[in-house]
Motif scaffolding. Structure first.
Motif, PDB file in Angstrom:
ATOM      1  N   TYR A  17       7.663   9.036   6.319  1.00 30.32           N
ATOM      2  CA  TYR A  17       6.984   9.169   5.031  1.00 30.32           C
ATOM      3  C   TYR A  17       6.304  10.536   5.024  1.00 30.32           C
ATOM      4  O   TYR A  17       5.347  10.780   5.767  1.00 30.32           O
ATOM      5  CB  TYR A  17       5.966   8.054   4.861  1.00 30.32           C
ATOM      6  CG  TYR A  17       5.476   7.862   3.442  1.00 30.32           C
ATOM      7  CD1 TYR A  17       6.042   6.896   2.611  1.00 30.32           C
ATOM      8  CD2 TYR A  17       4.445   8.639   2.931  1.00 30.32           C
ATOM      9  CE1 TYR A  17       5.588   6.709   1.315  1.00 30.32           C
ATOM     10  CE2 TYR A  17       3.993   8.464   1.635  1.00 30.32           C
ATOM     11  CZ  TYR A  17       4.571   7.504   0.831  1.00 30.32           C
ATOM     12  OH  TYR A  17       4.129   7.326  -0.460  1.00 30.32           O
ATOM     13  N   ALA A  66       6.276  11.822  -0.762  1.00 32.43           N
ATOM     14  CA  ALA A  66       5.254  11.692  -1.798  1.00 32.43           C
ATOM     15  C   ALA A  66       4.890  13.078  -2.318  1.00 32.43           C
ATOM     16  O   ALA A  66       4.505  13.959  -1.548  1.00 32.43           O
ATOM     17  CB  ALA A  66       4.016  11.002  -1.236  1.00 32.43           C
ATOM     18  N   ASP A  94      13.761   8.401  -0.881  1.00 35.49           N
ATOM     19  CA  ASP A  94      12.982   8.167  -2.091  1.00 35.49           C
ATOM     20  C   ASP A  94      12.025   9.324  -2.343  1.00 35.49           C
ATOM     21  O   ASP A  94      11.289   9.747  -1.434  1.00 35.49           O
ATOM     22  CB  ASP A  94      12.165   6.879  -1.964  1.00 35.49           C
ATOM     23  CG  ASP A  94      13.019   5.640  -2.095  1.00 35.49           C
ATOM     24  OD1 ASP A  94      13.432   5.331  -3.216  1.00 35.49           O
ATOM     25  OD2 ASP A  94      13.295   4.993  -1.050  1.00 35.49           O
ATOM     26  N   LEU A  96       8.732  10.146  -4.372  1.00 35.28           N
ATOM     27  CA  LEU A  96       7.665   9.280  -4.878  1.00 35.28           C
ATOM     28  C   LEU A  96       6.551  10.121  -5.493  1.00 35.28           C
ATOM     29  O   LEU A  96       5.511  10.368  -4.870  1.00 35.28           O
ATOM     30  CB  LEU A  96       7.122   8.415  -3.734  1.00 35.28           C
ATOM     31  CG  LEU A  96       8.187   7.554  -3.021  1.00 35.28           C
ATOM     32  CD1 LEU A  96       7.660   7.012  -1.713  1.00 35.28           C
ATOM     33  CD2 LEU A  96       8.644   6.433  -3.938  1.00 35.28           C
ATOM     34  N   ARG A 101       0.983   4.196 -10.612  1.00 35.85           N
ATOM     35  CA  ARG A 101       1.572   2.875 -10.448  1.00 35.85           C
ATOM     36  C   ARG A 101       0.501   1.807 -10.215  1.00 35.85           C
ATOM     37  O   ARG A 101       0.691   0.651 -10.543  1.00 35.85           O
ATOM     38  CB  ARG A 101       2.568   2.891  -9.286  1.00 35.85           C
ATOM     39  CG  ARG A 101       3.723   3.853  -9.493  1.00 35.85           C
ATOM     40  CD  ARG A 101       4.685   3.860  -8.294  1.00 35.85           C
ATOM     41  NE  ARG A 101       5.414   2.613  -8.196  1.00 35.85           N
ATOM     42  CZ  ARG A 101       5.259   1.727  -7.227  1.00 35.85           C
ATOM     43  NH1 ARG A 101       4.387   1.954  -6.272  1.00 35.85           N
ATOM     44  NH2 ARG A 101       5.979   0.639  -7.195  1.00 35.85           N
ATOM     45  N   TYR A 108      -2.696  10.120  -6.923  1.00 38.24           N
ATOM     46  CA  TYR A 108      -2.972   9.971  -5.492  1.00 38.24           C
ATOM     47  C   TYR A 108      -4.351  10.572  -5.204  1.00 38.24           C
ATOM     48  O   TYR A 108      -4.581  11.762  -5.414  1.00 38.24           O
ATOM     49  CB  TYR A 108      -1.918  10.687  -4.656  1.00 38.24           C
ATOM     50  CG  TYR A 108      -0.532  10.080  -4.730  1.00 38.24           C
ATOM     51  CD1 TYR A 108      -0.335   8.725  -4.926  1.00 38.24           C
ATOM     52  CD2 TYR A 108       0.597  10.887  -4.574  1.00 38.24           C
ATOM     53  CE1 TYR A 108       0.938   8.179  -4.978  1.00 38.24           C
ATOM     54  CE2 TYR A 108       1.880  10.354  -4.622  1.00 38.24           C
ATOM     55  CZ  TYR A 108       2.047   9.004  -4.824  1.00 38.24           C
ATOM     56  OH  TYR A 108       3.306   8.469  -4.877  1.00 38.24           O
ATOM     57  N   GLN A 117      -0.282   3.429  -2.482  1.00 44.38           N
ATOM     58  CA  GLN A 117       0.257   3.159  -3.815  1.00 44.38           C
ATOM     59  C   GLN A 117       1.744   2.812  -3.803  1.00 44.38           C
ATOM     60  O   GLN A 117       2.270   2.327  -4.804  1.00 44.38           O
ATOM     61  CB  GLN A 117       0.024   4.362  -4.737  1.00 44.38           C
ATOM     62  CG  GLN A 117      -1.422   4.556  -5.143  1.00 44.38           C
ATOM     63  CD  GLN A 117      -1.566   5.388  -6.391  1.00 44.38           C
ATOM     64  OE1 GLN A 117      -0.715   5.349  -7.281  1.00 44.38           O
ATOM     65  NE2 GLN A 117      -2.648   6.160  -6.463  1.00 44.38           N
ATOM     66  N   ASN A 118       2.411   3.050  -2.681  1.00 35.86           N
ATOM     67  CA  ASN A 118       3.850   2.774  -2.600  1.00 35.86           C
ATOM     68  C   ASN A 118       4.192   1.708  -1.564  1.00 35.86           C
ATOM     69  O   ASN A 118       5.331   1.622  -1.104  1.00 35.86           O
ATOM     70  CB  ASN A 118       4.600   4.073  -2.295  1.00 35.86           C
ATOM     71  CG  ASN A 118       4.480   5.072  -3.426  1.00 35.86           C
ATOM     72  OD1 ASN A 118       4.927   4.828  -4.544  1.00 35.86           O
ATOM     73  ND2 ASN A 118       3.852   6.212  -3.146  1.00 35.86           N
ATOM     74  N   ILE A 121       7.253  -0.436  -2.361  1.00 33.90           N
ATOM     75  CA  ILE A 121       8.547   0.224  -2.144  1.00 33.90           C
ATOM     76  C   ILE A 121       8.899   0.228  -0.664  1.00 33.90           C
ATOM     77  O   ILE A 121      10.047  -0.043  -0.280  1.00 33.90           O
ATOM     78  CB  ILE A 121       8.501   1.661  -2.705  1.00 33.90           C
ATOM     79  CG1 ILE A 121       8.351   1.616  -4.232  1.00 33.90           C
ATOM     80  CG2 ILE A 121       9.755   2.442  -2.313  1.00 33.90           C
ATOM     81  CD1 ILE A 121       8.162   2.974  -4.874  1.00 33.90           C
TER      82      ILE A 121
END
Length: 422
Positions: A17, A66, A94, A96, A101, A108, A117-118, A121
């Motif tokens: 990530y 992100a 992904d 993001l 969301r 963020y 927040q993810n 997912i």
């Protein structure tokens, strides 16, 4: 050189990530239109390509990025260059962006919030481990070795660390460790960093790389999100809590840094200022650079733009197209000009009688006839007028362009436009 990852390693159970929302404010106008991870580096890559390539080369096949600050250039690069991971092979990639969301008013709020927040997912992919990465550093590292240490030591969090001279660590988060490299205290930018046991002149500085078991990370993030006093940041909130309440372990970059035979140091660069950005690029022009981008077993993946070959034309006295100790990318035309110790990114054109020395020239710059440019960084798409001289008169340079303390001039198109309007 680190061996290629084996099939079925821990990395295949992990997700990388990448936190890529950084402003890069110390790069000034270079990040006016793009986030720092999207800044060009090394002739054809972007800074974020290093973290992403490390993940891919380590065997990780689930990756999330992100984004937040001025993300269009970065997102476009990711869509073009990183769209080859396939769901049918149990792979994913992904992008993001901050998209409210969780709340219609909340972007963020910090690095931890960018993961929180993810969570839904991430949960859908079911990774056993999470490798949290900063997207704005230049280095080569095998994350599989860090994951293995995390599992072997049964750690709650494992933190990638650089060994740096102690008083150079004042700008980092610093790990105070015991003899087993268990982290006793985490100190954010301490004035007097603690030394390493047995090597007191050096300190362990955080690289912003963290390994967690996924379920444990989610527990931490949910707890942190419910704390109204938290700043939602890994370095300020999450890591200090785990150090105090759990088992936090340092992973030394020197043990997992990927090096070719010619690379003598464990190479890591922030390139977060104009000077450090110029230096990291220009270092690549040396005969044996500190960072080897020509080694094929640990490639740095990127978007490969389709271009014609580079071309050097004219062969007359005073008008000879040549480049020495330089990196020249596809689509470049050096037309009766001299280039020394410079990087020319994709599509650059250098016209007759021009001279470049110590120039980092981003894509699609057009350099006019008889221009003389030394120790410069030129932003993408700039049109340099005929006869412009930079790098020979410090006082004049400082009036017209952004000049660093070390004498590097950043040149952008608005600066040229103001100059031409006088």
């Amino acid at each position: 050189m680190t061996a290629a990852p084996r099939a079925g390693t821990i990395a295949r159970t992990a997700m990388a990530y990448v936190l890529a929302g950084g402003r890069g404010s110390r790069l000034y106008e270079l990040t006016d239109r793009r986030a720092k991870p999207a800044v060009y580096f090394g002739g054809k890559t972007r800074i974020i390509d290093f973290a992403l390539s490390n993940a891919l080369n380590s065997g990780i096949r689930r990756i999330g990025v992100a984004t937040q600050y001025k993300a269009h250039s970065l997102i476009r690069h990711l869509q073009r260059g990183w769209n080859f991971l396939r769901p049918e092979r149990n792979e994913s990639f992904d992008i993001l962006p901050a998209s409210q969301r969780v709340s219609e008013t909340q972007w963020y709020d910090g690095t931890a919030d960018a993961v929180f927040q993810n969570i839904d997912i991430i949960e859908a992919y079911g990774p056993e481990y999470m490798v949290i990465l900063a997207g704005d550093h230049i280095y080569k590292m095998d994350y599989e070795l860090m994951l293995q240490q995390h599992v072997d030591q049964n750690a709650d969090v494992t933190i990638g660390c650089l060994e740096v001279p102690r008083m150079e660590a004042t700008g980092f988060g610093v790990m105070h460790v015991d003899e087993t490299d268990r982290i006793v205290t985490f100190l954010e930018k301490p004035a007097d960093p603690p030394g390493i046991p047995g090597n007191p002149e050096f300190a362990l500085a955080s690289m912003g790389i963290y390994v967690f078991k996924t379920e444990f990370l989610f527990e931490l993030l949910r707890r942190d999100a419910a704390d109204p006093t938290s700043s939602r940041d890994f370095g300020k909130d999450i890591i200090p809590y785990v150090v105090e309440q759990g088992k936090a372990v340092a992973h030394r970059f020197s043990t997992s840094c990927v090096r070719a035979a010619s690379e003598t140091e464990a190479y890591w660069r922030d390139a977060g200022t104009i000077d450090s950005y110029w230096e990291a690029n220009i270092d690549l022009t040396t005969v044996v650079p500190s960072l080897d981008l020509y080694e094929h077993t640990w490639p740095i993946w990127t978007y490969g733009e389709l271009t014609a070959s580079a071309k050097f034309v004219h062969n007359e006295d005073g008008r000879r197209g040549l480049a020495l100790n330089s990196l020249v990318s596809g689509g470049v035309i050096v037309s009766g000009a001299r280039v020394h110790k410079s990087l020319l990114f994709t599509g650059v054109k250098v016209h007759s009688y021009a001279y470049l020395d110590g120039a980092v020239v981003q894509p699609y710059v057009d350099i006019g006839r008889s221009a003389r440019l030394s120790n410069v960084v030129i932003d993408r798409g700039v049109v340099i007028p005929q006869g412009l001289v930079v790098g020979e008169d410090p006082v004049l340079d400082a009036k017209r362009f952004r000049r660093s303390d070390k004498g590097i001039c950043l040149i952008t198109q608005p600066m040229i436009d103001r100059l031409m309007a006088r």
